[in-house]
Design a protein around this motif. Sequence first.
Motif, short mmCIF file in Angstrom:
data_model
loop_
_atom_site.label_atom_id
_atom_site.label_comp_id
_atom_site.label_asym_id
_atom_site.label_seq_id
_atom_site.Cartn_x
_atom_site.Cartn_y
_atom_site.Cartn_z
N LYS A 374 37.60 -27.01 -31.76
CA LYS A 374 36.22 -27.30 -31.34
C LYS A 374 36.19 -28.75 -30.87
CE LYS A 374 35.09 -27.95 -36.25
NZ LYS A 374 36.46 -27.64 -36.71
N GLY A 375 35.55 -28.98 -29.74
CA GLY A 375 35.53 -30.34 -29.22
C GLY A 375 34.84 -30.44 -27.89
N TYR A 376 35.43 -31.21 -26.97
CA TYR A 376 34.75 -31.58 -25.74
C TYR A 376 35.70 -31.49 -24.56
CZ TYR A 376 31.30 -33.60 -28.91
OH TYR A 376 30.37 -33.78 -29.90
N ASN A 407 32.94 -33.93 -36.23
CA ASN A 407 33.61 -32.68 -36.60
C ASN A 407 34.32 -32.01 -35.43
OD1 ASN A 407 34.27 -31.13 -38.88
ND2 ASN A 407 32.87 -29.50 -38.28
N GLY A 408 34.59 -32.77 -34.35
CA GLY A 408 35.41 -32.25 -33.27
C GLY A 408 36.87 -32.54 -33.53
N ASN A 409 37.73 -31.65 -33.05
CA ASN A 409 39.16 -31.88 -33.27
C ASN A 409 39.99 -31.81 -31.99
OD1 ASN A 409 39.45 -29.08 -32.78
ND2 ASN A 409 39.41 -28.59 -34.96
N LEU A 410 39.35 -31.60 -30.83
CA LEU A 410 40.11 -31.43 -29.59
C LEU A 410 39.34 -32.02 -28.41
CD1 LEU A 410 42.61 -29.98 -28.16
CD2 LEU A 410 40.98 -28.15 -27.65
N VAL A 411 40.06 -32.72 -27.55
CA VAL A 411 39.52 -33.13 -26.25
C VAL A 411 40.34 -32.42 -25.18
CG1 VAL A 411 39.29 -35.01 -24.59
CG2 VAL A 411 38.65 -35.36 -26.97
N ARG A 412 39.63 -31.74 -24.30
CA ARG A 412 40.28 -31.15 -23.13
C ARG A 412 39.90 -32.01 -21.94
NH1 ARG A 412 38.51 -28.49 -18.84
NH2 ARG A 412 40.05 -27.24 -17.70
N TRP A 413 40.85 -32.84 -21.49
CA TRP A 413 40.57 -33.73 -20.37
C TRP A 413 40.38 -32.92 -19.09
CZ3 TRP A 413 39.35 -38.33 -21.98
CH2 TRP A 413 39.92 -38.83 -23.15
N MET A 414 39.49 -33.38 -18.25
CA MET A 414 39.10 -32.62 -17.07
C MET A 414 40.07 -32.88 -15.91
SD MET A 414 34.94 -33.06 -17.24
CE MET A 414 34.70 -32.20 -15.69
N HIS A 415 40.97 -31.93 -15.69
CA HIS A 415 41.79 -31.83 -14.48
C HIS A 415 42.90 -32.86 -14.34
CE1 HIS A 415 38.89 -28.98 -12.63
NE2 HIS A 415 37.98 -29.73 -13.22
N ILE A 416 42.73 -34.07 -14.88
CA ILE A 416 43.61 -35.19 -14.57
C ILE A 416 44.23 -35.75 -15.86
CG2 ILE A 416 43.72 -37.49 -13.51
CD1 ILE A 416 42.95 -35.31 -11.55
N THR A 417 45.48 -36.16 -15.79
CA THR A 417 46.12 -36.81 -16.94
C THR A 417 45.36 -38.09 -17.30
OG1 THR A 417 48.25 -36.03 -16.12
CG2 THR A 417 48.28 -37.70 -17.85
N ASP A 427 45.99 -40.58 -30.59
CA ASP A 427 47.02 -40.63 -31.63
C ASP A 427 46.48 -41.34 -32.87
OD1 ASP A 427 48.88 -39.47 -29.92
OD2 ASP A 427 49.90 -41.35 -29.44
N ARG A 428 45.84 -42.49 -32.66
CA ARG A 428 45.40 -43.32 -33.79
C ARG A 428 44.27 -42.70 -34.58
NH1 ARG A 428 46.31 -47.43 -29.78
NH2 ARG A 428 44.11 -47.43 -29.21
N VAL A 429 43.32 -42.07 -33.89
CA VAL A 429 42.14 -41.56 -34.60
C VAL A 429 42.36 -40.15 -35.13
CG1 VAL A 429 40.63 -43.03 -33.23
CG2 VAL A 429 40.96 -40.63 -32.55
N GLY A 430 43.48 -39.51 -34.77
CA GLY A 430 43.75 -38.17 -35.26
C GLY A 430 42.96 -37.10 -34.54
N LEU A 431 42.99 -37.12 -33.22
CA LEU A 431 42.24 -36.17 -32.40
C LEU A 431 43.20 -35.47 -31.46
CD1 LEU A 431 39.45 -35.05 -31.58
CD2 LEU A 431 39.22 -37.01 -30.03
N MET A 432 43.28 -34.15 -31.54
CA MET A 432 44.17 -33.40 -30.68
C MET A 432 43.66 -33.42 -29.24
SD MET A 432 45.07 -30.06 -33.03
CE MET A 432 43.34 -29.65 -33.28
N GLN A 433 44.60 -33.22 -28.29
CA GLN A 433 44.20 -33.20 -26.89
C GLN A 433 45.01 -32.19 -26.09
OE1 GLN A 433 45.18 -36.89 -24.64
NE2 GLN A 433 46.16 -37.57 -26.54
N SER A 434 44.35 -31.69 -25.05
CA SER A 434 44.99 -30.88 -24.04
C SER A 434 45.19 -31.77 -22.83
CB SER A 434 44.12 -29.67 -23.68
OG SER A 434 44.68 -28.96 -22.59
N MET A 435 46.44 -32.02 -22.48
CA MET A 435 46.76 -32.93 -21.38
C MET A 435 46.94 -32.17 -20.08
SD MET A 435 50.09 -35.32 -20.67
CE MET A 435 50.77 -34.01 -19.63
#
Length: 512
Positions: A374-376, A407-417, A427-435
């Motif tokens: 769940k995230g943004y 309470n979010g755990n994922l960021v899905r970045w929009m289209h671009i690295t 990495d530092r804050v402990g938040l997963m990401q889709s690159m």
Amino acid sequence: MVNAVSKIASWAGWATQGSASGVLQNEDVATNCIIMNTFKRFLASALWAIVVCAGLVVFVPGAFAAERTKYNFNPGWKVKVGDFNGAESPAFDDSSWKMVSTPYAWNEDDAFRKSIHDMPVGIAWYRKHFVLPAGGAGQKIFLEFEGIRHAGEFYLNGKLIGRHENGVMAFGFDITSAVKAAPEENVLAARIDNSWTYREKASDSTFQWADRNFYANYGGINKSVYLHVTGKLYQTLPLYSNLGTTGVYVYAQEFDVPGGSARITVESEVKNEFSAAKTFAYEARIEDMDGKTVATIPGTTVTISPGKMRLVTVSAKVAGLHFWSWGYGYLYTVRTVLKVDGAVADEVATRTGFRKTAFEHGMVKLNDRVIHLKGYAQRTTNEWPAVGLSVPAWMSDFSNRLIVEGNGNLVRWMHITPWKQDIESLDRVGLMQSMQAGDAEGDVTGVRWEQRKALMRDAIIYNRNNPSIIFYESGNKGISETNMRDMKFIRDEYDPHGGRAIGSREMAFQGG
């Protein structure tokens, strides 16, 4: 100027003794000096300070500087919007140009006055005067750009050193043969074009991701710049574009999550640019967040022929590990060391974390626990209102931590690295990401697909040691089966052990 440098040096515990210590003097620019230093690194390592005086950057290495040094190359740039004949020449008069520190988007002041569709576009020139450190003679010298927008031609002392065009990813230049040794001055000039319709020189094709809908057009050198000085036997940089190198790769396997152990493997691409073969010992040292060594992994002795490059690897089971997780950004520093006759010839520090992932039965697992994502979906520029794209790292941490606290755990970045700063922040804050790499709505073929493949390759190589990246996304929409195979092949070639799935929206992700 020397007195000012000596004072700064004394704050850091240095002993400076005029030019013998590496203090470079230029009487013509001895006034109106701005002393810039980054105290966290500056005081912790006592390696260097940067002196910016009327546009001339002078490097002052510490008395005990290692063979390899990474310099912050952000201060002391000059910028002017427009296209100017002869601006690549060292003799060009830039005295009236605006003094800035990169990252600096030349159109950032318009970002919150206008829609992203209407932000100014065109040509801007950036110039930087600098003197190499006294110890740079005979060393390898590299430039690292974390990214520009959109395409740039780069000149050193009036000569073209290269071009970069994708507007997203990091790239590098080997400037060893073009740079002048101290005390001579060098002039680096860059002609940056952020036009939406920019066309790749070799193919005459635009880039699919240069899309007004989601990619705010912050033009110019809008990310950080670094200068690297290494010996001629060195571990390469993870900059495939222009340099064709892959750097250091760290990964974990054979996890025992309850027992806090895993097998850690460390791999370095090493190049020998001496005229004779070189024999060295390779080892890796793992330090925890307090700087304490938790494991040293020795390797065998390796010999590399002149002009050749090869991979060297060490691996060992390591106990007592803290595993990176959501809301728990525990990171280690892995130091990879080349030793010749017992002396350190090269050392690279890689900040990373260890975590176990699994993608099975329709579930995502992190450290053996099923995690509900769940995230943004965040715009990749991730800018701050009235501030823009170029924010300090603490602001990235502040905004990204708000997602974790919400309470979010994922960021899905929009289209671009995303910018490396945001990747490291997650990495530092402990938040997963889709690159992502680079795309827009829909699949493509031909040149545009080749551009997407090259961008994904560069993005994976540059970011594969960042534990917060859990997914590689190959498209905002579904892509053909053939294209998906291409992307999976790139993942398997450059990050086969990183524990990351790869796929596209509207398609099943493929785990590893």
